[in-house]
Design an enzyme around this catalytic site. Sequence first.
Site, PDB file in Angstrom:
ATOM      1  N   ARG A  82      48.127  89.317  28.404  1.00 47.80           N
ATOM      2  CA  ARG A  82      48.638  88.339  29.361  1.00 47.80           C
ATOM      3  C   ARG A  82      50.160  88.397  29.501  1.00 47.80           C
ATOM      4  O   ARG A  82      50.689  88.504  30.598  1.00 47.80           O
ATOM      5  CB  ARG A  82      48.222  86.926  28.946  1.00 47.80           C
ATOM      6  CG  ARG A  82      46.709  86.695  28.931  1.00 47.80           C
ATOM      7  CD  ARG A  82      46.116  86.750  30.329  1.00 47.80           C
ATOM      8  NE  ARG A  82      44.691  86.461  30.327  1.00 47.80           N
ATOM      9  CZ  ARG A  82      44.169  85.251  30.409  1.00 47.80           C
ATOM     10  NH1 ARG A  82      44.941  84.191  30.483  1.00 47.80           N
ATOM     11  NH2 ARG A  82      42.859  85.094  30.410  1.00 47.80           N
ATOM     12  N   HIS A 113      45.323  85.619  23.872  1.00 44.02           N
ATOM     13  CA  HIS A 113      46.549  84.849  23.652  1.00 44.02           C
ATOM     14  C   HIS A 113      46.786  84.786  22.142  1.00 44.02           C
ATOM     15  O   HIS A 113      45.825  84.646  21.374  1.00 44.02           O
ATOM     16  CB  HIS A 113      46.400  83.400  24.154  1.00 44.02           C
ATOM     17  CG  HIS A 113      46.587  83.209  25.617  1.00 44.02           C
ATOM     18  ND1 HIS A 113      45.804  82.336  26.353  1.00 44.02           N
ATOM     19  CD2 HIS A 113      47.479  83.755  26.495  1.00 44.02           C
ATOM     20  CE1 HIS A 113      46.207  82.355  27.619  1.00 44.02           C
ATOM     21  NE2 HIS A 113      47.216  83.205  27.734  1.00 44.02           N
ATOM     22  N   ASP A 132      47.661  82.414  20.343  1.00 46.47           N
ATOM     23  CA  ASP A 132      47.159  81.191  19.694  1.00 46.47           C
ATOM     24  C   ASP A 132      45.662  81.237  19.408  1.00 46.47           C
ATOM     25  O   ASP A 132      45.125  80.330  18.781  1.00 46.47           O
ATOM     26  CB  ASP A 132      47.529  79.940  20.514  1.00 46.47           C
ATOM     27  CG  ASP A 132      46.829  79.872  21.857  1.00 46.47           C
ATOM     28  OD1 ASP A 132      45.991  80.731  22.167  1.00 46.47           O
ATOM     29  OD2 ASP A 132      47.123  78.925  22.622  1.00 46.47           O
ATOM     30  N   CYS A 143      45.435  75.105  22.484  1.00 45.98           N
ATOM     31  CA  CYS A 143      45.817  75.372  23.880  1.00 45.98           C
ATOM     32  C   CYS A 143      45.500  74.206  24.810  1.00 45.98           C
ATOM     33  O   CYS A 143      45.965  74.188  25.949  1.00 45.98           O
ATOM     34  CB  CYS A 143      45.279  76.688  24.391  1.00 45.98           C
ATOM     35  SG  CYS A 143      43.566  76.978  24.124  1.00 45.98           S
TER      36      CYS A 143
END
Length: 297
Positions: A146, A175, A177, A271
């Site tokens: 991303r 991601h 996270d 998130c």
Amino acid sequence: MPRFLMTDPSHYAVSYRINPWMRPEAWDAGGAGLSRRAAAASQSLARILSGLGAAIHWVGAAEGLPDLVFPANAAVVLDGRVLLARFRCPERRGEEPVFRRAFERLAAQGLVAEIVTLPDGCFQEGAGDAIWDAGRRLFWTGWGPRSDRVASDHVAATFGRPVVPLELATERFYHLDTCFCPLAGGEILYYPPAFSADALAAIRERVNPGDLIEADEHEAAAFCVNAISLRRELVMASAPASLRAKLAARGYRLRETELAPFILSGGAAFCMTLRLDHASVPKETAYDRQPDARALA
Ligand code: ARG
């Protein structure tokens, strides 16, 4: 008091597929029941955070922007400075102006100080790919699926803090996270197969072996690495017993909540929130350093 941004999930759905977890067909099959469960799950997460002393600031829902419920991707925030995200996927670009307005409102309320933008053409998906490590006073950034590698340099320049870029090697852990979580005691909870060899070397170079806590495939797929860390409390989706035991042994307490409707979109506790009050200088330390404060103590 910790402050978090969250989004009203009224228009949440899984209506497209931009990561391998997203299953629009499962969402459609779930019908209104899933929307209700999502609303309840979001409320429950907010209640846990409030119970831990945090304040929640809500962003209103916007039709046609189902992933607005993941404000971790809205921006990177440190010391009141907000670096607005730029989404790689066209499906999420419509969120950018909505989040910008939300930050402008927060600025008007004095809750953030300054809003800055990335150079044109640079993709960076917010705190989902730029995680503040309060103990080490640096950002760990994810890049690959991303966010761009070069975005790490912009994070460093914007906030004046060191950045450790970590290449994400798979689409499943797209991601940072989803596979990496710094804990208050200095440990890092992470899922090694999500990272390139260079990224693993960068992590191992900076973290004592005894502070590395490995999540296994099952724990990572339950989105439990996507946790919110508040001192010794870790707020996360329903966790496998194995993870609960691992973290309890290190003195952490899990606050679990059922987040299945959001996991269906590839997201969970971390998130679904964005921490607004991270500071590069730990507040107690700055206070302690003042001679007056010491004299008064
Ligand atoms: N469906 C969203 C996406 O693929 C989920 C985002 C979850 N956010 C996160 N920081 N992990 O973009």
